[in-house]
Enzyme design. Structure first.
Site: not given
Length: 241
Positions: A135, A148
């Site tokens: 990501s 995260y």
């Protein structure tokens, strides 16, 4: 470009979003696809070619081994792995529900490691390709995304180490880092303030579609055997960070 006709792929997290789009795109390109997910009822909606649905929880190492074994038993080989399953439960460190941290580590990081470990013997045999979904949060952490981002930074580190271990043996290791994609991922956030912030942020840009990321995956796996596209960073044009 090499033909993908007759290749065999395992796609994790294939019940929605990027995983569903990747499974569909590969199947349309002639790949025999094992689509793995916890929500197996959703896998029946995947169309476009040969798709073999299997129940797969990447946080469960035995479930991972079973899915890889089922793929090889059915098709006799494994050429492509798309490690896509993941959850995004963002929120501030103070007051965090640490069970959500555990879930992200188990799914995003350990899950991708389990899949790579189970699939690697077959990828070495076929000189295949493994796609590791990271990501933009694996490049830059921000307030509220600490846990995260930590899982995505971890994926990046594991992916690079794996690349160095197997690249001379013909296995291509690809890290793909999408920015904001129009999927259900952000809707799983449980912190009310972060959920509201995410909704406003996603509404303010022309987000990527899952199919855009699938096209990037196809680009990487379509390269001739001597070409390794090791990293793809793909953001919406409107996304700054």
């Amino acid at each position: 470009m090499q033909s993908l006709e007759g290749k065999v792929a395992l796609v994790t997290g294939a019940s929605s979003g990027i995983g569903a789009a990747v499974a569909t795109a590969l199947a349309k390109a002639g790949v025999k696809v094992t689509a793995g997910a916890r929500r197996t009822d959703r896998l029946a909606a995947l169309t476009g070619g040969e798709i073999f649905p299997v129940k797969l929880d990447v946080s469960d190492e035995q479930s991972v081994r079973d899915a890889v074994a089922a793929t090889v038993e059915r098709y006799g080989r494994l050429d492509i792995v798309v490690n896509n399953a993941g959850v995004m439960l963002v929120g501030p460190v103070q007051g965090a529900d640490t069970s959500e941290w555990n879930r992200m580590v188990q799914t995003n990081l350990l899950g991708s490691m389990y899949v790579a470990h189970a699939a690697l013997p077959y990828l070495l045999e076929s000189k295949g390709t493994i796609i590791q979904t990271s990501s933009t949060s694996g490049r830059t952490a921000s307030a509220g995304s600490g846990a995260y981002a930590a899982t995505k930074f971890g994926i990046n580190a594991f992916t690079e180490a794996l690349r160095q271990e197997v690249t001379t043996q013909g296995v291509r290791v690809v890290q793909i880092a999408p920015g904001m994609v129009d999927t259900e991922l952000a809707s799983h956030v449980t912190d009310p303030a972060m959920l509201e912030m995410a909704a406003k942020l996603y509404a303010s840009v022309r987000t990527l579609r899952p199919e855009d990321v699938a096209e990037a995956v196809l680009y990487a796996v379509n390269q001739p055997a001597h070409v390794a596209v090791n990293e793809i960073l793909i953001r919406p044009t409107d996304q700054v960070a």
